[in-house]
Design a protein around this motif. Structure first.
Motif, PDB file in Angstrom:
ATOM      1  N   LEU A 263      42.550  25.938  59.372  1.00  0.00           N
ATOM      2  CA  LEU A 263      42.904  25.318  58.100  1.00  0.00           C
ATOM      3  C   LEU A 263      42.019  25.828  56.969  1.00  0.00           C
ATOM      4  O   LEU A 263      42.496  26.154  55.878  1.00  0.00           O
ATOM      5  CB  LEU A 263      42.785  23.797  58.219  1.00  0.00           C
ATOM      6  CG  LEU A 263      43.050  22.988  56.941  1.00  0.00           C
ATOM      7  CD1 LEU A 263      44.473  23.211  56.464  1.00  0.00           C
ATOM      8  CD2 LEU A 263      42.787  21.513  57.178  1.00  0.00           C
ATOM      9  N   VAL A 264      40.723  25.905  57.218  1.00  0.00           N
ATOM     10  CA  VAL A 264      39.798  26.389  56.194  1.00  0.00           C
ATOM     11  C   VAL A 264      40.079  27.849  55.861  1.00  0.00           C
ATOM     12  O   VAL A 264      40.017  28.270  54.697  1.00  0.00           O
ATOM     13  CB  VAL A 264      38.353  26.198  56.667  1.00  0.00           C
ATOM     14  CG1 VAL A 264      37.378  26.864  55.689  1.00  0.00           C
ATOM     15  CG2 VAL A 264      38.019  24.721  56.800  1.00  0.00           C
ATOM     16  N   ALA A 265      40.417  28.637  56.891  1.00  0.00           N
ATOM     17  CA  ALA A 265      40.691  30.057  56.656  1.00  0.00           C
ATOM     18  C   ALA A 265      41.945  30.271  55.815  1.00  0.00           C
ATOM     19  O   ALA A 265      42.070  31.289  55.118  1.00  0.00           O
ATOM     20  CB  ALA A 265      40.830  30.786  57.986  1.00  0.00           C
ATOM     21  N   SER A 266      42.886  29.330  55.870  1.00  0.00           N
ATOM     22  CA  SER A 266      44.132  29.483  55.108  1.00  0.00           C
ATOM     23  C   SER A 266      43.994  29.053  53.650  1.00  0.00           C
ATOM     24  O   SER A 266      44.866  29.364  52.837  1.00  0.00           O
ATOM     25  CB  SER A 266      45.253  28.659  55.755  1.00  0.00           C
ATOM     26  OG  SER A 266      44.979  27.269  55.654  1.00  0.00           O
TER      27      SER A 266
ATOM     28  N   SER B 280      45.934  30.371  49.164  1.00  0.00           N
ATOM     29  CA  SER B 280      46.609  29.657  48.083  1.00  0.00           C
ATOM     30  C   SER B 280      45.816  29.668  46.788  1.00  0.00           C
ATOM     31  O   SER B 280      46.268  29.154  45.785  1.00  0.00           O
ATOM     32  CB  SER B 280      46.872  28.198  48.501  1.00  0.00           C
ATOM     33  OG  SER B 280      45.644  27.542  48.761  1.00  0.00           O
ATOM     34  N   GLU B 281      44.625  30.237  46.791  1.00  0.00           N
ATOM     35  CA  GLU B 281      43.784  30.294  45.597  1.00  0.00           C
ATOM     36  C   GLU B 281      43.341  31.714  45.306  1.00  0.00           C
ATOM     37  O   GLU B 281      42.263  31.938  44.791  1.00  0.00           O
ATOM     38  CB  GLU B 281      42.553  29.398  45.784  1.00  0.00           C
ATOM     39  CG  GLU B 281      42.830  27.920  45.689  1.00  0.00           C
ATOM     40  CD  GLU B 281      43.264  27.501  44.302  1.00  0.00           C
ATOM     41  OE1 GLU B 281      42.931  28.218  43.338  1.00  0.00           O
ATOM     42  OE2 GLU B 281      43.946  26.474  44.172  1.00  0.00           O
ATOM     43  N   ASP B 282      44.176  32.685  45.676  1.00  0.00           N
ATOM     44  CA  ASP B 282      43.789  34.058  45.398  1.00  0.00           C
ATOM     45  C   ASP B 282      44.007  34.372  43.914  1.00  0.00           C
ATOM     46  O   ASP B 282      44.563  33.576  43.151  1.00  0.00           O
ATOM     47  CB  ASP B 282      44.576  35.031  46.271  1.00  0.00           C
ATOM     48  CG  ASP B 282      46.081  34.934  46.036  1.00  0.00           C
ATOM     49  OD1 ASP B 282      46.482  34.068  45.242  1.00  0.00           O
ATOM     50  OD2 ASP B 282      46.832  35.696  46.658  1.00  0.00           O
ATOM     51  N   LYS B 283      43.590  35.548  43.509  1.00  0.00           N
ATOM     52  CA  LYS B 283      43.624  35.922  42.108  1.00  0.00           C
ATOM     53  C   LYS B 283      45.047  36.019  41.583  1.00  0.00           C
ATOM     54  O   LYS B 283      45.356  35.585  40.455  1.00  0.00           O
ATOM     55  CB  LYS B 283      42.911  37.254  41.924  1.00  0.00           C
ATOM     56  CG  LYS B 283      42.821  37.710  40.471  1.00  0.00           C
ATOM     57  CD  LYS B 283      42.071  39.024  40.368  1.00  0.00           C
ATOM     58  CE  LYS B 283      41.992  39.490  38.920  1.00  0.00           C
ATOM     59  NZ  LYS B 283      41.271  40.790  38.818  1.00  0.00           N
ATOM     60  N   GLY B 284      45.967  36.557  42.387  1.00  0.00           N
ATOM     61  CA  GLY B 284      47.352  36.697  41.956  1.00  0.00           C
ATOM     62  C   GLY B 284      48.022  35.371  41.702  1.00  0.00           C
ATOM     63  O   GLY B 284      48.760  35.199  40.720  1.00  0.00           O
TER      64      GLY B 284
END
Length: 330
Positions: A250-253, A257-261
């Protein structure tokens, strides 16, 4: 009179068996603008169904049309069936400077159904667009709909013009065109609130309460997971490798959802919505200021023509000339 009106209403719209191949998208801003236009006229005229007239702005690519914005129109004094074309051209050019990609694609009104009166008005818009669309707001039709508001249960109907041959004569008629609401999450809330008539804000409050309850539950679940990991590190509870592996996944995912793009796309969409609303208000304010400047110039220009310039009267010389005037000697 009512029977003839009913006949006109039926005669200008082709039956539902005739379909339009138009792919039409309706954005939230026109919905809000037309609803606001109707509300203000109701209060100003003290009428439940006042005469409403406006222009539609958007884009068209073949048979794909998007209605993006609107502006209000005026009619000639004492004649609701004659459009004030000077006002239309002026407003269209002003919007063109702010929204260069938008074109005049049709007009809107408020009525139960299109009538021969709408055909008369429609013919006046063909000089600006070969096939102008008609968007009709039907405020009374929403009362009979279900409580589930979708794109097609909004109190709006779109019509495409066409020509019908009857009794060896041609006449202008309308074909109802199916549309879809092109909107994001933030715009969808506003459209849903408008479609339900506001309801004193109950729809928006209900949506916000649901979102608040979901966020609160998520926060409580996160606190439980944090407490479990803290107890495992402190040796107070035994290790459950299955649960820990699930937490690790869960933490790795989360960064996905908060990447730069994602952040750039979200910020761009948010700024576009804010900018559209700001430009709409700015255009209305600029038009009001322009009208005020024109009136001021007319007033000051008339006053300047009637005003006598101050200053001492100069005496004539012996030869009928002004002192310092050497023209008589040239």
């Amino acid at each position: 009179m009512s029977s003839s009106m009913d006949t006109d209403e039926l005669s200008v719209v082709l039956p539902s068996s005739t379909t339009s191949g138009l792919s039409l998208s309706l954005h939230p801003l026109p919905i809000l603008n037309i609803s606001d236009h109707l509300t203000r006229l109701r209060l100003q005229t003290n009428s439940t169904l006042p005469f409403v007239l406006g222009a539609l702005l958007g884009t068209q690519n073949g048979r794909e049309v998007e209605i993006v914005n609107t502006f209000e129109l005026a009619t000639q004094e004492g004649r609701e069936d004659l459009v004030d074309h000077d006002f239309l051209i002026s407003r269209r050019d002003q919007y063109k400077q702010v929204f260069p990609s938008l074109e005049f694609i049709g007009w809107y009104s408020v009525a139960h159904n299109p009538t021969s009166r709408h055909i008369t008005l429609h013919d006046q818009f063909t000089r600006y667009c070969s096939t102008p669309l008609l968007l009709v707001l039907q405020p009374s039709s929403i009362a009979s709909k279900s409580s589930d508001i979708t794109g097609q249960t909004l109190p709006f109907k779109a019509y495409e013009p066409t020509i019908e041959i009857r009794d060896k004569k041609t006449r202008s008629v309308f074909i109802e065109a199916v549309y879809k609401v092109e909107t994001g999450e933030a715009e969808r809330i506003a459209v849903d609130w408008t479609a339900k008539g506001g309801g004193g804000g109950t729809s928006l409050e209900s949506h916000l309460q649901t979102q608040r309850a979901a966020v609160k539950m998520l926060h409580e679940r996160i606190l439980v997971l944090v407490q479990y990991v803290t107890d495992v590190l402190a040796g107070q509870v035994p290790n459950d490798h299955t649960t820990l592996r699930s937490l690790s996944a869960l933490v790795a995912s989360l960064p996905a959802s908060e990447d730069k793009g994602f952040r750039e796309e979200f910020d761009t969409e948010y700024e576009d919505v804010q900018l559209t609303a700001f430009l709409s208000s700015l255009t209305k304010s600029a038009n009001a200021l322009n009208d005020l400047v024109d009136k001021h110039l007319v007033f000051t220009g008339g006053a300047r023509d009637d005003r006598v310039m101050p200053g001492p009267r100069r005496r004539m010389g012996r030869h009928g000339t002004m002192p310092g005037d050497w023209s008589m000697y040239s």
